[in-house]
Design a protein around this motif. Structure first.
Motif, PDB file in Angstrom:
ATOM      1  N   LEU A 128       9.323   9.863  -0.211  1.00 27.85           N
ATOM      2  CA  LEU A 128       8.802   8.551   0.142  1.00 27.85           C
ATOM      3  C   LEU A 128       8.899   7.574  -1.014  1.00 27.85           C
ATOM      4  CD1 LEU A 128       5.734   9.748   2.188  1.00 27.85           C
ATOM      5  CD2 LEU A 128       7.483   8.199   3.041  1.00 27.85           C
ATOM      6  N   LEU A 130       0.835  -1.201   0.000  1.00 23.77           N
ATOM      7  CA  LEU A 130       0.000   0.000   0.000  1.00 23.77           C
ATOM      8  C   LEU A 130       0.866   1.246   0.000  1.00 23.77           C
ATOM      9  CD1 LEU A 130      -3.036  -0.653   2.365  1.00 23.77           C
ATOM     10  CD2 LEU A 130      -3.040  -0.089  -0.067  1.00 23.77           C
ATOM     11  N   GLY A 131       1.945   1.202   0.793  1.00 23.76           N
ATOM     12  CA  GLY A 131       2.837   2.352   0.874  1.00 23.76           C
ATOM     13  C   GLY A 131       3.455   2.660  -0.483  1.00 23.76           C
ATOM     14  N   ARG A 139       0.259   3.985  -2.779  1.00 21.63           N
ATOM     15  CA  ARG A 139      -0.319   5.285  -2.395  1.00 21.63           C
ATOM     16  C   ARG A 139       0.677   6.394  -2.636  1.00 21.63           C
ATOM     17  NH1 ARG A 139      -3.394   3.174   2.833  1.00 21.63           N
ATOM     18  NH2 ARG A 139      -1.385   3.437   3.843  1.00 21.63           N
ATOM     19  N   GLY A 140       0.216   7.467  -3.190  1.00 18.36           N
ATOM     20  CA  GLY A 140       1.093   8.596  -3.428  1.00 18.36           C
ATOM     21  C   GLY A 140       1.812   8.484  -4.759  1.00 18.36           C
TER      22      GLY A 140
END
Lengths: 301, 547, 537, 328
Positions: free
Chosen positions: B126, B91-92, B95-96
């Motif tokens: 990130l 997910l990390g 996302r973004g």
């Protein structure tokens, strides 16, 4: 026009959706909103402890037939046993009986302390919050002064002026909590005064005193009640601390703080003299604190 | 539909999504079997009222459900990959970079303690998409892209130093920083003024065209949805009750609920209102305001602030005067001045022919019987400690000579008038819905039969379907009781429907005023024209697509 | 809390015991017992009270475990025999009328600032003790009431003139509050004299360092010290290199610190802790304090106690054995007179002090008291009741008075115990409403009774008693020890016959000594005398 | 800015003057005085006549109002007078007592912050509800145990049974461990509860969702965003905790036989040593006022939303509902 039933079951949700909190609070039975299981686990034991302790305070002779002040020198410093569940003290007095009979004085002390703080503090807070302006400024500076002298130092000084007794220690503790109550009540008065329902009442032509009595006080009650419960616990601790320093209850009255402070001379030879009254203090304070926190959480919802 | 990949897999495919909440042992099904696709470059509007599950749907897609939420079933495929319930690390990564979020309220969606530039550059950091030395120039570039004119300076601003619209632009910059395939926009403009809303949504449209992003636009506002989406899914009680091409849905909704929503949403359509005041027979002026001004003293070191500046108008008996303006226009301050909750700095307010500007509260109190107020937020304006009956009775107790039985009769009557059942009298406000509460607030204001009622945004906190009902109620009550209304609103569509006379405020000054129809059909000032143009509705995109 | 306990006596038997104990441990431990190995080491001494101003004149009991190490006196009193021996004065003459004392000073004595002891400095010291110094804010010491003047006869001879004979005067020159300090100290005013840095004496130790609040005081040995009295166990410099005094108010902490080896000596051991300490291998030594017994003083201006029968009844209602057994320990003697058994003028008067409930009840009935509905006696509607305040000086006071209250309650007398701060206490005990106060004067001479009961001093009973005054004065003027002993016995009898005080127990100091402590001794009123103390390794 | 600081400093001085006056009035109604205490001690050998002389010497015979101004003037000239009990200059007593108390307060504060912080973070991020409830239950327990009891048990266990630390302060680091732990545990509940509430609230803030939506993991979110925001209420709490620290030292210094302000306060109050009490009250008030002034000035530095001269400066103190923790 259709009726409003599209919306009926969204009762109690804020008008606008709030990201992440949508639908979370809907359609819960009323009782469960009042007391969840997790809360009940915390509250029920606390209430039970306080109920028992209250009974001890009102009818101590129901729980023990032994005179708390009867010294039986032959039985001094006996460890807990069937005959003396909490053991005996340095004069051979039954410690269980002393703890039970000491409840009244300890609780009365806490109640007096909180009453003093609540009455004086509420008065200052109400006047300051209502009058605003220069009166508010002056009163709040007074509160600043009170706050700038650490409360316990203030209590120690006051109790020396008044003389050593549980009542005086309680008054001293009460006086030193005036500032806390004054601040809370003032901020509550300001918070509630700024609310739309108070504005609505003003628009509705309601006079100041009615607003105070009907809206401001009832709506400040929960916060005040939470603080009262917390302060009850704190007052017990502080009065015990004053007793520890030798500024508290008078012998032979078995006030809890006095019992602990007497017991500390006997840690080597009779630890129970410290343990049981200490336990009584800890349990009652935790119970008051728990109830205070729960009231606060409830009112925050 | 371009590109072969997109042809194989839509940018986003949601299949049979069900989410429930567990609150204190009670399970609530918030989303039930929701399915839809969004192609690249397309926008789907998820429309619904509060509690419909629309926000939960958005959260579930990007994996940001609340702690007590549980996904019961379903798939969320992002370009063919199911990301629903994926491990945190996956997910990390996603996302973004491939899916992004534009949150609802820009004022609370940025970390107040960090500079906006840092918060944007975090997306690069990130995902490692941009080398460190490029962070700052790329951030400035992004800010320029979302319309900052002085990006070099504003990159080191703190969020509180920016306006709401600017903050939303920063959040958009964060969302588009890595050119994601999908953006979840959760009510992206609901807290913004109409003109700002229009500019923001225009920007989003432009970026979508440029990047080919698929957008899931979650909104309660059918008008916005009709303007800004290609397809619409209407949610109710967690289920899709209507789904289709936007134009088709707006033109011919198939479900009762969608029809109801559409009919209750006010729009700029021509009002069928019968004017209450006849210019030929001027009615008695119940409330007159002239040269009203209010200055607030500044804090230490900052100048004082003129919230209301030289405002004049008059309200004839039985008519409705609306005061419109965006946030900061001074309309709410005017309302408070009228009800004398604050004192004007200068100017006159005349009620029923009597000037009360300089009267003390004690002298004025008994005159309050003639002017009452209804507030915006029915959750804050009713004392939670009292029952509905006590709330309504309170002004009677304070200002009338009635005996208790007479008062109770009055309360009972007014409860009928606002169409609430009599058994509500004993209930506390917390058991009532928003619309019901607002009815109670209206009952409280009208129980004294006042000559003037100040309505301060009385419906803006309510769901669309309820807004219409409350407006209808207000209109019918006006007919029955003959009160004059001063109606404060930011919503031009509502204002058009209810007003006889309109005052447009901007920055504390009257920009223009006149009969409602004249203002709406022949606006004299640029500001009013801007306002009117910004009002959503009418299916702009649908029309464009059709055209 | 100031706690005061005293000491002295008897130490003979106890000292002998501890000495053998130590000897055994030493021989078991390290190699030799040569006295050289006794030198050195730092001893930590835990004191329960906060030290007050260090004025020598009028110094209080609270400081008196420190002061004796710092100042020497003209004479030395043997704790066992009560005999007065030479110290800074190598000899002395008393004029035949008992009014002039001529002291011949020892040569070569220096103060810690290097100045010499001479007749002038002794005169200056005694003038300050006896006359005070108004300009410096110093009050005269009441032990010196008959003091007229001092005269420098020659550099090593000083003569002191009294206004009337005083058999106890020579003993006064031996007590710690008659210490001789250097000129530099005397020149300071009251405040400055109270500061430890300014206290310059000729004792075996001098001040090394202390914190501003005197909660930690470090003394160091004077290596040039060479004028110890013969009564001490050795001569020359002291054994210990340093002594660290620390104020530790918590009883349990003092006890625990000695147990765990963090300190070597703790003063004021609670009676209830003695057994635990002993079983942990700690030496617990008790020293009776010479002077008065610990007793209840009686204010004869108070209601009820002006009646002798009431006083005698309370005397009989007091169960001293029970008080000792319950609140105190075997270290404490049950009072058998107004003087402790360790005092060399003590005579056993225990026939006056028998517990006899029936006698008490009869005496009170004779005095016209009848039992009221609340169980307490009353007369003319007044309950026979007293309020007594917990004496802040005695750590067992609160416990003891509570038990006493129960004992008196058995014969129908109501005794209410109240605890107040030391400020309030000092005003309460002066009030005529306060019939009793727990007190004790310590001084190793029977003249202490004159100071306590004589109307020229504080006079404990607050009512002048010419008969008693006469007895007290004749004791002071008695020509021979035997004659004096006879009068002192009469005084003891007189006080108890009329129940002018209610004796409780022999005042006692209890010290806990770590195993390593040897040669610990106290002077006659049980202040630690650490000159002979040494630490085994 | 300068005007604001000047106003705050003036206000601080006014508070101090009032605190001094309050203390003076309190003490002047005390039933006795140190001279009487000294005279009536059993061994004193002083008479009332000596008392008159001593009172004259200390200026205690002058009218009360004159004493008030003499003392006040003394304070301005830095002369705090002499202790009536010990005869030492009050200034040197205070100067000696302050460092150990400050040392203890700082050590106690560090313990409290670490303990309170750790408890709050652990409770906030506990994976299992049962663990969370357990951790949440610890602060109330700490808050309910009287400090003196805790101190006594500490000494019994660590100093006597385990012989790890000295029971009596010897100035060493080990000697500080017991008192600092006791004091730290005493202040930790309010710190833990405030931080926990703040963490829970911040974790629910909308901007945290935005950070997560950027692809941040929970560690990054916590260190870069959550903790910085959540810790703000601590700043306000610190000012109040400061008072608790000083008050706590009264009991703790007695239990642990440490030198310091608390101990001389207790002794001075019991012996009614006026000049000392006044100096202590004044000093503690001054410290309290100064600490809170610094905190007020620090706010704008830490929180950019608060700018001097702009937005409301005086944040509402959470005084009213600071979780109850006795400084006992």
């Amino acid at each position: 026009m259709t009726s409003e039933n599209f919306q009926l079951n969204t009762a109690a949700v804020d008008g606008r959706t709030i990201f992440g909190r949508e639908a979370a609070l809907r359609a819960l039975p009323r009782w469960s909103r009042r007391l969840s299981v997790a809360t009940a686990i915390r509250v029920v034991p606390a209430i039970a402890v306080l109920a028992i302790v209250l009974l001890w305070a009102i009818l101590p002779s129901l729980f023990t037939a032994v005179d708390p002040n009867l010294a039986v020198p032959a039985q001094k410093l006996e460890a807990p046993s069937a005959a003396h569940l909490f053991g005996t003290d340095y004069l051979g007095r039954d410690l269980l009986s002393r703890v039970i009979h000491g409840t009244r004085e300890s609780l009365t002390g806490a109640v007096i302390a909180v009453a003093v703080g609540l009455v004086l503090g509420s008065f200052i807070g109400l006047v300051a919050g209502s009058a605003r302006g220069i009166t508010d400024s002056l009163l709040m500076r007074l509160v600043d002064v009170l706050l700038s002298i650490p409360a316990f130092l203030l209590a120690v000084t006051v109790v020396v002026v008044l003389g050593f007794s549980t009542t005086n220690a309680a008054i001293a503790v009460g006086l030193s909590s005036v500032a806390t109550f004054a601040r809370l009540i003032r901020s509550e008065v300001l918070r509630v005064s700024a609310s739309q329902y108070v504005e609505a009442a003003v628009s509705g032509g309601v006079g100041y005193w009615s607003i105070l009595g009907r809206h401001i006080l009832p709506n400040s009650l929960n916060s005040a009640l939470a603080l009262v419960a917390l302060q009850l616990g704190m007052a017990i601790l502080w009065i015990a601390s004053l007793s520890f320093l030798g500024f508290g209850a008078q012998p032979p009255n078995p006030e809890w703080g006095l019992l602990v402070s007497e017991g500390r001379d006997f840690l080597g030879s009779g630890f129970w003299m410290t343990l049981f009254p200490g336990l009584a203090i800890v349990l009652v304070v935790i119970s008051f604190n728990t109830i205070g926190h729960v009231i606060r959480e409830k009112s925050a919802q | 539909m371009t590109g072969t990949v997109a042809a194989l897999h839509p940018a986003l495919r949601v299949t049979d999504l069900s989410v429930s909440y567990l609150t204190r042992g009670t399970r609530i099904d918030a989303v039930r079997g929701v399915s839809f696709d969004v192609e690249a470059g397309q926008t789907i509007a998820i429309v619904g009222e509060s509690g419909s599950g629309k926000t939960t749907t958005g959260q579930a897609i990007i994996g940001l459900l609340a702690k007590n939420a549980r996904v019961e079933s379903g798939k969320v495929e992002l370009e063919g990959t199911d990301i629903l319930g994926a491990p945190a690390a996956t997910l990390g990564d996603v996302r973004g970079s491939r899916i992004a979020l534009i949150p609802q309220d820009p004022t609370v969606s940025l970390n107040p303690l960090r500079r906006v530039g840092v918060q944007i550059a975090e997306v690069f950091r990130l995902h490692g998409t941009v080398p460190k030395e490029q962070w700052k120039p790329r951030t400035i570039e992004l800010l320029e892209r979302v319309g900052f004119t002085d990006a070099r300076k504003q990159v080191s601003a703190y969020p509180h130093e920016l306006s709401g619209g600017q903050r939303q632009r920063v959040l958009i910059a964060i969302a588009i920083a890595n050119s994601p395939s999908v953006i979840i926009a959760d009510e992206p403009t609901s807290g913004l003024d109409v003109t700002v809303q229009r500019r923001t949504l225009d920007l989003l449209d432009e970026l979508q065209r440029e990047l080919g992003t698929a957008i899931v636009h979650v909104t309660h506002d059918l008008a916005v949805a009709s303007d800004r989406s290609d397809t619409i899914a209407v949610l109710r009680h967690g289920q899709v009750v209507e789904f289709g091409r936007t134009a088709a849905v707006i033109a011919a909704p198939r479900s009762d609920y969608a029809r109801h929503l559409l009919s209750s949403a006010p729009s700029l359509q021509v009002s069928d209102r019968v004017p209450r005041s006849d210019p030929a027979h001027p009615a008695e002026i119940v409330l007159e305001v002239s040269g009203l001004a209010k200055e607030f003293p500044g804090h230490v070191g900052s100048p004082s602030f003129l919230a209301v500046n030289d405002v004049s108008f008059s309200v004839p008996r039985g008519s409705t005067l609306s005061i419109v303006g965006e946030s900061g226009s001074g309309k709410s301050t005017t309302a408070r001045l009228l009800t004398r909750l604050i004192q004007p700095t200068s100017g006159r307010i005349t009620l029923l022919g009597r000037d009360y500007t300089e009267k003390s509260e004690r002298q004025f109190r008994h005159r309050r019987v003639a002017i009452q107020v209804v507030y915006q937020n029915p959750f804050a304006s009713l004392d939670p400690k009292l029952t509905v009956g006590q709330i309504i009775e309170e002004p009677l107790k304070a200002l009338s000579e009635l005996k208790r039985t007479q008062r109770l009769a009055s309360v009972s009557d007014i409860l009928d008038a606002v169409a609430l059942p009599q058994d509500f009298l004993k209930r506390p406000p917390r058991e009532l819905s928003g619309g019901q509460r607002q009815r109670v607030a209206i009952a409280r204001a009208l129980v004294l039969r006042p000559d003037v009622v100040v309505l301060d945004e009385p419906i803006s906190a309510l769901d669309a379907s309820v807004q219409g009902q409350i407006l209808d109620l207000l209109e019918s009550l006006q007919q029955d009781f003959g009160s004059s209304y001063v109606f404060i609103s930011h919503d031009l569509a509502v204002v058009r429907r209810i007003s006889d006379h309109v005052v447009v405020l901007n920055k504390g000054r009257v920009v223009e005023q006149g009969p409602a129809e004249a203002i709406f059909t022949r606006p004299q000032s640029d500001y009013t024209r801007d306002l009117l143009a910004a009002v959503p509705g009418g299916g702009k995109r649908a029309a464009a697509a059709a055209g | 809390m100031l706690i005061r306990k005293k000491a002295a006596i008897a130490a003979a038997a106890i000292l002998a015991l501890s000495a053998t104990g130590c000897a055994a441990s030493v021989s078991a431990g390290t190699s030799s017992d040569s006295s050289n190995s006794r030198y050195g080491g730092t001893l930590t001494f835990l004191d329960p009270v906060a030290y007050t101003a260090f004025n020598v004149t009028n110094t209080l009991w609270s400081n008196s475990n420190v002061v004796p190490q710092l100042v020497d006196r003209l004479t030395y009193q043997d704790a066992k025999t009560g005999k007065i021996e030479p110290w800074l004065a190598s000899s002395w003459d008393v004029s035949s009328d008992g009014l002039t004392y001529t002291f011949h000073l020892r040569k070569g004595v220096t103060f810690s600032d290097g100045t010499q002891l001479d007749a002038q400095v002794v005169k200056d010291n005694y003038d300050q003790h006896g006359l005070g110094d108004k300009a410096k804010g110093i009050a005269a010491d009441s032990f010196f009431t008959g003091y007229v003047k001092s005269t420098v006869v020659d550099p090593s001879t000083v003569s002191i003139t009294l206004s009337k004979p005083d058999a106890g005067f020579l003993q006064v020159t031996s007590i710690y509050r008659s210490g001789i300090v250097a000129k530099s100290t005397l020149e300071k005013d009251w405040n400055a004299q109270g500061q430890l840095d300014n206290l310059v004496g000729s004792g075996p130790f001098k001040v090394k360092s202390h914190d501003a609040n005197n909660t930690t005081i470090t003394l160091e040995r004077r290596d040039d010290y060479d004028w110890a009295p013969q009564g001490f166990a050795h001569q020359g410099k002291a054994y210990l290199k340093e002594i660290v005094y620390k104020t530790v108010a918590e009883d349990s902490v003092r006890m625990g610190s000695v147990k765990s080896g963090q300190a070597q000596i703790a003063r004021n051991i609670l009676p209830t802790d003695e057994a635990a300490l002993k079983s942990a291998g700690i030496t617990v030594n008790s020293y009776s304090v010479q002077g008065e017994v610990n007793h209840l003083g009686i204010n004869l201006n108070s209601k009820f106690v002006d009646n002798e029968n009431v006083r005698l009844a309370l005397q009989a209602a007091t169960n001293r054995q029970e008080l000792r057994d319950t609140v105190l320990s075997d270290s404490y003697g049950v009072a058998k007179s107004v003087l402790p058994q360790a005092d060399h003028n003590f005579t056993d008067q225990s026939s006056y002090l028998q517990y006899d409930q029936a006698k008490a009840e009869k005496l009170l009935a004779d005095a016209g008291f009848t039992k009221g509905s609340d169980g307490f006696l009353q007369k003319d509607g007044n309950t026979l009741g007293f309020t007594i305040y917990v004496a802040p000086y005695y750590q067992t006071s609160k416990k003891l008075l509570q038990l006493l209250s129960q004992e008196w309650g058995k014969v129908g007398v109501q005794l209410t115990v109240k605890e107040v701060d030391s400020g309030t206490y000092s005003t309460k005990i002066l009030s005529a409403d306060t019939a009793f106060n727990q007190t004790q004067w310590s001084r190793a001479d029977a003249d202490v009774l004159r100071t306590a009961f004589g109307s020229e001093y504080g006079f404990a009973n607050k009512v002048a008693n010419p008969e008693l005054d006469k007895l007290l004065q004749s004791q002071a003027e008695a020509g021979t020890p035997d004659a004096r002993q006879k009068i002192v016995t009469d005084i003891q009898k007189y006080l108890l016959e009329h129940a002018l005080e209610i004796p409780l127990y022999d005042e006692t100091q209890v010290f806990a000594l770590a195993k390593t402590v040897n040669g610990f001794a106290t002077e006659p009123v049980a202040r630690a005398e650490l000159y002979d103390t040494w630490l085994s390794k | 800015m300068a005007r604001y600081i000047a106003a705050r400093v003036f206000q601080a001085i006014a508070v101090l003057w009032a605190a001094y006056t309050v203390a003076f009035i309190f003490l002047s109604v005390l039933p006795s005085d140190p001279i009487s205490i000294r005279i009536n001690a059993p061994d004193s050998g002083l008479t009332e006549a000596d008392g008159v002389r001593l009172r004259e010497y200390y200026g205690l015979d002058k009218p009360i109002i004159l004493q008030y101004f003499v003392r006040l003037a003394g304070i301005f000239s830095g002369d705090l007078g002499f202790s009536l009990v010990r005869g030492t200059p009050v200034r040197s007593m205070i100067a000696a007592a302050l460092p150990p108390t400050v040392q203890l307060s700082i050590a106690g504060l560090i313990v409290g912050l670490v303990l309170g912080g750790a408890l709050a973070v652990a409770a906030s991020y506990a994976r299992f509800p049962s663990l969370k409830h357990f951790l949440q239950g610890i602060p109330p327990l700490f808050a309910a145990v009287p400090t003196f009891l805790l101190g006594i048990f500490f000494i019994q266990i660590f100093a006597f049974n385990l012989n790890l630390v000295p029971a009596v302060d010897d100035g060493s680091f080990e000697g500080l461990i017991g008192p600092a732990l006791t004091l730290g545990i005493g202040i930790s509940p309010s710190l833990a509860q405030v931080l926990l509430a703040s963490l829970e609230q911040t974790k629910g803030d909308a901007f945290v969702d935005v950070v997560l939506a950027k692809g941040a993991g929970s560690g990054f979110t916590f260190w870069h965003h959550v903790i910085r925001n959540a810790i703000l209420p601590w700043l306000t709490l610190l000012g109040l905790t400061f008072g608790e620290l000083l008050a706590g030292s009264i009991v703790i210094e007695t239990v642990f036989s440490r030198d310091g302000l608390g101990r001389i306060t207790e002794g001075a109050v019991a012996a009614q040593d006026l000049p000392v009490i006044q100096a202590v009250v004044l000093l503690i008030s001054a410290l309290y006022v100064a600490v809170n002034l610094v905190i007020d000035l620090l706010y704008p530095v830490i929180d950019p939303r608060i700018r001097l001269g702009g937005a409301p400066i005086r944040l509402k103190r959470r005084a009213s509902l600071t979780p109850a923790k006795a400084t006992s």
